[in-house]
Motif scaffolding. Structure first.
Motif, mmCIF file in Angstrom:
data_model
loop_
_atom_site.group_PDB
_atom_site.id
_atom_site.type_symbol
_atom_site.label_atom_id
_atom_site.label_comp_id
_atom_site.label_asym_id
_atom_site.label_seq_id
_atom_site.Cartn_x
_atom_site.Cartn_y
_atom_site.Cartn_z
ATOM 1 N N ALA A 12 0.820 -1.220 0.000
ATOM 2 C CA ALA A 12 0.000 0.000 0.000
ATOM 3 C C ALA A 12 0.853 1.269 0.000
ATOM 4 O O ALA A 12 0.386 2.330 -0.389
ATOM 5 N N TRP A 13 2.102 1.153 0.431
ATOM 6 C CA TRP A 13 2.985 2.328 0.524
ATOM 7 C C TRP A 13 3.538 2.690 -0.847
ATOM 8 O O TRP A 13 3.859 1.836 -1.651
ATOM 9 N N PHE A 14 3.648 4.006 -1.103
ATOM 10 C CA PHE A 14 4.221 4.464 -2.370
ATOM 11 C C PHE A 14 5.040 5.729 -2.139
ATOM 12 O O PHE A 14 4.823 6.449 -1.181
ATOM 13 N N LYS A 15 6.001 5.946 -3.038
ATOM 14 C CA LYS A 15 6.809 7.162 -3.017
ATOM 15 C C LYS A 15 6.274 8.117 -4.075
ATOM 16 O O LYS A 15 5.694 7.689 -5.066
ATOM 17 N N SER A 16 6.522 9.365 -3.881
ATOM 18 C CA SER A 16 6.130 10.375 -4.852
ATOM 19 C C SER A 16 6.824 10.126 -6.183
ATOM 20 O O SER A 16 7.968 9.667 -6.217
ATOM 21 N N SER A 17 6.164 10.470 -7.257
ATOM 22 C CA SER A 17 6.784 10.360 -8.576
ATOM 23 C C SER A 17 7.944 11.340 -8.705
ATOM 24 O O SER A 17 8.774 11.207 -9.591
ATOM 25 N N TYR A 18 8.025 12.321 -7.816
ATOM 26 C CA TYR A 18 9.132 13.277 -7.821
ATOM 27 C C TYR A 18 10.374 12.715 -7.143
ATOM 28 O O TYR A 18 11.446 13.291 -7.242
ATOM 29 N N SER A 19 10.254 11.608 -6.445
ATOM 30 C CA SER A 19 11.397 10.967 -5.812
ATOM 31 C C SER A 19 12.176 10.211 -6.867
ATOM 32 O O SER A 19 11.602 9.454 -7.640
ATOM 33 N N GLY A 20 13.463 10.385 -6.875
ATOM 34 C CA GLY A 20 14.296 9.650 -7.816
ATOM 35 C C GLY A 20 14.377 8.184 -7.433
ATOM 36 O O GLY A 20 14.201 7.819 -6.271
ATOM 37 N N ALA A 21 14.645 7.350 -8.389
ATOM 38 C CA ALA A 21 14.702 5.910 -8.135
ATOM 39 C C ALA A 21 15.856 5.546 -7.203
ATOM 40 O O ALA A 21 15.766 4.583 -6.454
ATOM 41 N N ASN A 22 16.926 6.315 -7.231
ATOM 42 C CA ASN A 22 18.112 5.972 -6.451
ATOM 43 C C ASN A 22 18.300 6.847 -5.218
ATOM 44 O O ASN A 22 19.372 6.893 -4.650
ATOM 45 N N THR A 23 17.282 7.537 -4.807
ATOM 46 C CA THR A 23 17.409 8.391 -3.634
ATOM 47 C C THR A 23 16.958 7.641 -2.384
ATOM 48 O O THR A 23 16.076 6.798 -2.438
ATOM 49 N N SER A 24 17.610 7.930 -1.269
ATOM 50 C CA SER A 24 17.235 7.242 -0.023
ATOM 51 C C SER A 24 16.540 8.182 0.950
ATOM 52 O O SER A 24 16.199 7.781 2.046
ATOM 53 N N GLU A 25 16.351 9.416 0.569
ATOM 54 C CA GLU A 25 15.743 10.388 1.461
ATOM 55 C C GLU A 25 14.378 10.798 0.945
ATOM 56 O O GLU A 25 14.221 11.796 0.259
ATOM 57 N N CYS A 26 13.388 10.001 1.232
ATOM 58 C CA CYS A 26 12.026 10.338 0.824
ATOM 59 C C CYS A 26 11.035 9.843 1.853
ATOM 60 O O CYS A 26 11.360 9.064 2.723
ATOM 61 N N VAL A 27 9.852 10.310 1.682
ATOM 62 C CA VAL A 27 8.752 9.827 2.502
ATOM 63 C C VAL A 27 7.876 8.940 1.630
ATOM 64 O O VAL A 27 7.888 9.054 0.411
ATOM 65 N N GLU A 28 7.165 8.064 2.269
ATOM 66 C CA GLU A 28 6.201 7.212 1.587
ATOM 67 C C GLU A 28 4.833 7.512 2.176
ATOM 68 O O GLU A 28 4.724 7.881 3.350
ATOM 69 N N ALA A 29 3.819 7.356 1.374
ATOM 70 C CA ALA A 29 2.445 7.569 1.825
ATOM 71 C C ALA A 29 1.617 6.337 1.499
ATOM 72 O O ALA A 29 1.965 5.551 0.612
#
Length: 69
Positions: A12-29
């Motif tokens: 159910a969790w997803f990352k923003s489409s603005y998050s890069g594929a190789n980034t480790s600093e993001c939030v999931e919703a």
């Protein structure tokens, strides 16, 4: 009384489409029954914060309108 976010399936969790594929600093919703939950992608089993439907919609509207800069 303290409220807890219900158990949310991993898929159910997803990352923003603005998050890069190789980034480790993001939030999931994740969409939940009465709104959305958010967590740090680096700590998927760590704390989560839940927003009711109105608060989440207001947050997304502020992002779209560029009011959070």
């Amino acid at each position: 009384m303290q409220s807890r976010t219900p158990e949310i399936p991993a898929e159910a969790w997803f990352k923003s489409s603005y998050s890069g594929a190789n980034t480790s600093e993001c939030v999931e919703a994740a969409a939940v029954l009465d709104g959305a939950a958010v967590r740090d992608s680096k700590y998927p089993y760590g704390p989560q914060i839940a927003f009711d439907t109105h608060a989440w919609a207001s947050f997304l509207a502020a992002l779209r309108d560029n009011r959070l800069s």
